[in-house]
Design an enzyme around this catalytic site. Sequence first.
Site, PDB file in Angstrom:
ATOM      1  N   ARG A 201       0.604  -1.172  -0.051  1.00 56.70           N
ATOM      2  CA  ARG A 201      -0.185  -0.103  -0.253  1.00 56.70           C
ATOM      3  C   ARG A 201       0.895   1.234   0.024  1.00 56.70           C
ATOM      4  NH1 ARG A 201       1.877  -3.084   3.794  1.00 56.70           N
ATOM      5  NH2 ARG A 201       2.189  -2.319   5.766  1.00 56.70           N
TER       6      ARG A 201
ATOM      7  N   HIS B 155       7.844  -0.274   8.574  1.00 58.02           N
ATOM      8  CA  HIS B 155       6.829  -0.612   9.245  1.00 58.02           C
ATOM      9  C   HIS B 155       7.119  -1.172  10.567  1.00 58.02           C
ATOM     10  CE1 HIS B 155       3.913   0.027   5.914  1.00 58.02           C
ATOM     11  NE2 HIS B 155       4.797  -0.366   4.962  1.00 58.02           N
TER      12      HIS B 155
ATOM     13  N   ASP C 271       8.488  -3.930   2.227  1.00 55.57           N
ATOM     14  CA  ASP C 271       7.812  -2.894   1.053  1.00 55.57           C
ATOM     15  C   ASP C 271       7.945  -1.498   1.826  1.00 55.57           C
ATOM     16  OD1 ASP C 271       5.638  -3.261   3.006  1.00 55.57           O
ATOM     17  OD2 ASP C 271       4.301  -2.154   1.541  1.00 55.57           O
ATOM     18  N   GLU C 272       7.847  -0.582   1.084  1.00 55.66           N
ATOM     19  CA  GLU C 272       7.943   0.798   1.671  1.00 55.66           C
ATOM     20  C   GLU C 272       8.763   1.316   2.573  1.00 55.66           C
ATOM     21  OE1 GLU C 272       2.958   1.626   1.023  1.00 55.66           O
ATOM     22  OE2 GLU C 272       3.562   0.525   2.729  1.00 55.66           O
ATOM     23  N   ALA C 273       9.893   0.673   2.347  1.00 54.71           N
ATOM     24  CA  ALA C 273      11.328   0.942   3.025  1.00 54.71           C
ATOM     25  C   ALA C 273      11.877   2.442   2.666  1.00 54.71           C
ATOM     26  CB  ALA C 273      12.172   0.040   3.166  1.00 54.71           C
TER      27      ALA C 273
END
Length: 543
Positions: A2, A285, A348-350
């Site tokens: 996301r 996250h 993800d989204e790092a």
Amino acid sequence: MRTHHRSLPRPAAALLGSLLLVAAGAGALGAVPAAASPTASAPAAATPLGQIVPAPAKATAGGSAYRITAATRIRVEDGSREARRIGDYLAGVLRPSTGYKLPVTDAEGRDGIRLELHRKDGELGAEGYRLTSDGRSVTVVAREAAGLFHGVQTLRQQLPAKVEADSRQAGPWLVAGGTIEDTPRYAWRGAHLDVSRHFFTVGQVKRYIDELALYKVNKLHLHLSDDQGWRLAIDSWPRLATYGGSTQVGGGAGGYYTKAQYKEIVRYAASRYLEVVPEIDMPSHTNAALASYAELNCDGVAPPLYTGTEVGFSSLCVNKDITYKFVDDVVREVAALTPGRYLHIGGDEAHSTSHEDYVAFMNKVQPIVAKYGKTVVGWHQLTEATPAKGALAQYWGTEGTGAAEKARVAEAAKNGTGLIISPADRTYLDMKYTKDTPLGLSWAGYVEVRRSYDWDPGTYLPGAPSEAVKGVEAPLWSETLSTSAHLDYMAFPRLPGVAELGWSPAATHDWDTYKVRLAAQAPRWDALGIGYYKSPQVPWPAG
């Protein structure tokens, strides 16, 4: 996974109440408000054979319908513990609504409902089944217990929807005559549940498991950690749960699963032939973990707990040895609790981790997963590093995802990385249906029922070989969802469509015929206490 989350205005309580009114206390599937006493009804016809969701591979109608009566027995093979357990499950579904005793017996006989395991029937594979119905009996045959269970779900859907009620209903209870031969298209037919943004209790997770089982879903991907909450007790790092799990989006009380509670979720899922895939998201996250232990931060200072919905701002300290002790301890304990093959490491989204650090981190973490006997699953950003042999990448991109990113994932697939297809603008169940949907997000666009169904996982990602696609999964993120009623409203009616994409042959995928079969599910959801979105794209029954 996301991107571009934005905080949304809270929908008016009255609007939510009018749209999402369901039995708030409903537990496992079947726990619905008491139904009316049996009343006289017009003669009913059996549901045409194969008019179910997911569509079976082959259905051949013919012959007399089978009628369940007070004399019906559920016959299972002598000495088969698995068949007996599935027979007991079926009896538990049928007894309240029919009012019949339906004894489960290993006594031989050619009549009744017969559940048989034929271990040498290679055509049926690990999850396939054959259902045969005639005037004398209805027989479900499978090679493995999972197939027998899936066949029971088909039998359940062939019966009138009121069979799901928890009080006695008027019959007749007919199963149309003929034969269904059915095997799944993909071995991975997943549903994901985010218990980190908002915490969901064991009972709520069990309820969702039962809803998934009805549609032959076989993987439950549990998102157990994120910035807003850590949801599983870890003995070697106890503050992860007691402190990191103490809140959630919006600042509520949060919560976490003890090891015994997590094991109960795993056990219950297994009883419905779903494999739990736990996700410990990293290196980003991770604010709940960073807030719990200062030493996991590069500067040694713990940040405050986080209750917002932004993403990508947190990162484990890639250059500290203690980071890998932490990962090793957590993976070891989670793996010991999880009998399934897979462990999801997020990835993800790092955004606050440099590319070089990300690659170094994944090169160290993937062998830790293998060390404890598990196979790596990661969001498709895992392909920015080198996926381990046998790893699966979960692709969550959209039609707007850049060509270079798509090509990178496709190239990894060509080199042996398996793919789970979860495009956010097709399968993300937390996306709003329309601009007026009172729950959910819209960063991937609006996802109406047809859009969630009318596509092919096998050809979705350009350049990826079809054999690399291991299956499909429907994620359900919980930034705006905090009750079972919320989950139901966003999952239904889209979840059954994604389940069909995973199970049914591509040749059966046709929106015009699917929407009719989907509409016929509505009375079943009503009987089960599932509140759903009444999409104008679907010809729902009147009344």
